[in-house]
Enzyme design. Sequence first.
Site, mmCIF file in Angstrom:
data_model
loop_
_atom_site.group_PDB
_atom_site.id
_atom_site.type_symbol
_atom_site.label_atom_id
_atom_site.label_comp_id
_atom_site.label_asym_id
_atom_site.label_seq_id
_atom_site.Cartn_x
_atom_site.Cartn_y
_atom_site.Cartn_z
ATOM 1 N N ARG A 49 -72.857 -34.195 -19.653
ATOM 2 C CA ARG A 49 -71.914 -33.525 -20.280
ATOM 3 C C ARG A 49 -70.930 -33.986 -21.883
ATOM 4 O O ARG A 49 -70.512 -33.515 -23.170
ATOM 5 C CB ARG A 49 -71.418 -32.758 -19.267
ATOM 6 N N LYS B 85 -67.405 -17.658 -21.500
ATOM 7 C CA LYS B 85 -67.071 -18.236 -20.915
ATOM 8 C C LYS B 85 -65.994 -19.330 -21.620
ATOM 9 O O LYS B 85 -66.090 -20.265 -22.969
ATOM 10 C CB LYS B 85 -67.384 -18.757 -19.136
HETATM 11 C C1 R5P Z 1 -71.496 -26.594 -18.224
HETATM 12 O O1 R5P Z 1 -71.969 -26.321 -19.584
HETATM 13 C C2 R5P Z 1 -72.570 -26.802 -17.309
HETATM 14 O O2 R5P Z 1 -73.679 -26.598 -17.494
HETATM 15 C C3 R5P Z 1 -71.532 -26.155 -15.935
HETATM 16 O O3 R5P Z 1 -72.136 -24.997 -16.361
HETATM 17 C C4 R5P Z 1 -71.119 -27.544 -15.331
HETATM 18 O O4 R5P Z 1 -71.068 -28.102 -16.180
HETATM 19 C C5 R5P Z 1 -70.303 -26.476 -14.317
HETATM 20 O O5 R5P Z 1 -69.030 -27.208 -14.203
HETATM 21 P P1 R5P Z 1 -68.382 -25.766 -12.744
HETATM 22 O O6 R5P Z 1 -68.922 -26.621 -11.483
HETATM 23 O O7 R5P Z 1 -67.866 -27.715 -12.268
HETATM 24 O O8 R5P Z 1 -67.477 -25.477 -13.166
#
Ligand code: R5P
Length: 326
Positions: free
Chosen positions: A105, A201
Site C-alpha cells: 500500500r 471515499k
Molecule cells: C485501498 O486502496 C485498498 O484497495 C483497500 O480498499 C484497503 O486497503 C482496505 O482497507 P480497510 O479494509 O482497512 O478499509
Amino acid sequence: MKKFHQKNNDGKMVLLTGGAHPALAKEIAKCLGIPLGDVLLGRFPEGEIQLQIRDNIRGKDVFIIQPTCTPPNESLMELLILIDAARRASAKRITAVLPFFGYARQDRKDRPRVPITAKLVANLIVSAGANRVLTMDLHAGQIQGFFDIPVDHLYSINVMGQYFKKKKIKDLVVVSPDVGGIKMARGYAKLFNCDLAIVDKRRESAAKTHVMHIIGSVAGKNVIIIDDMISTGGSLVEAAKALRNAGALDIYANIVHPVLAGSAVERIKHSDIKELIVTNSIPLGEEKRIKKITQLSIAELLADAICRIHYNVSISTLFSSAGVEA
Ligand code: R5P
C-alpha cells in the site's frame, strides 16, 4: 480437458514453503503431483529465524511459496532467508511465489518523509537472490516495475468470476470502493457485461474511511463490490452502508486478499454485506470462518502458472477470458 500442470512433471521442479501458508503450498503441490521440499524451520531462543533445506536442490528450478501475510515481518523475513538458503544451495533458478504481496500500500511518496515500502521489499527480494517473481492481484500493477527481474502477475478474476456467474445474479452493477480500484472493477464489469459504479471515499486514518459520493446508479440493483484487499473492513462496510442508502438491493463483496485485521470479521458480521468472497492467498483462521465469508482456492491457478514458468510456456493464456492482460 486436462490442465497444463496435470500433464507435466520432469523431476526438476522443487516447491518450498515457509510458515506463512503451508496449507496453500500443500494444495499447489498436490495439483502439481509433487511433494513439498523438506525445510527444517525453527527459531533461535531470542526469535531469529533458523532454517535448513534438507533436500538436494542443486541445479533445480525452485519455487518458494510464501505470501507475506500476517505476521508480515515474520513472513517476509522467512521468505528472504529461504531465498538466501536456496541460492547458496546452488538452485538453478529461484522464483518467489507471492500469492499476496504485503507492504504494497505504501507504493509512492504521497506525503513528506514517508517510505515506499513496496519498492524496499522488491529490493530485498531481489538482493536475497530471487530470479523471478510470481504474484497475484497486486495492490497496484505498477509495482511490477519495482523489480528488475521478470514478474508474472496473475489475476484471480477467472476463479472469482466463475463463482458469481453460477449465481446468475440479475440486475447487476459492479462497484469499485475507491478510485484506485476502477481498473480491476472494470475487468469484472466487462466479464459480467454490466454497469460500473464508483464510491468516492476519503481515508481519515488507517482504520477509518468516509464515503463522499457514489458515481453511477445502484438504486434497485444488486451490487458486487470489488477490491484487492480487506484489512480493517472499514472501506467495505462504509461503502456497503452508502450503497444501501442509495437503494442497492443485495450487496456482495469480492475481495482477493483477506487480511481481516482486528475486528474486521465482527464488522462484516453486522454489516449490509450479504456475502464476502475471498481467495486463499492468505490463510483464514478458524475465528474468521463465518457464514458470510466464502473462500475460493487459487491453488490450481498458481500451480498452472508455476508449471508454465518451469516449461517456458506463456501464462497469458490463463487470462484470455478475463479482460485483463498478464
Ligand atoms: C485501498 O486502496 C485498498 O484497495 C483497500 O480498499 C484497503 O486497503 C482496505 O482497507 P480497510 O479494509 O482497512 O478499509
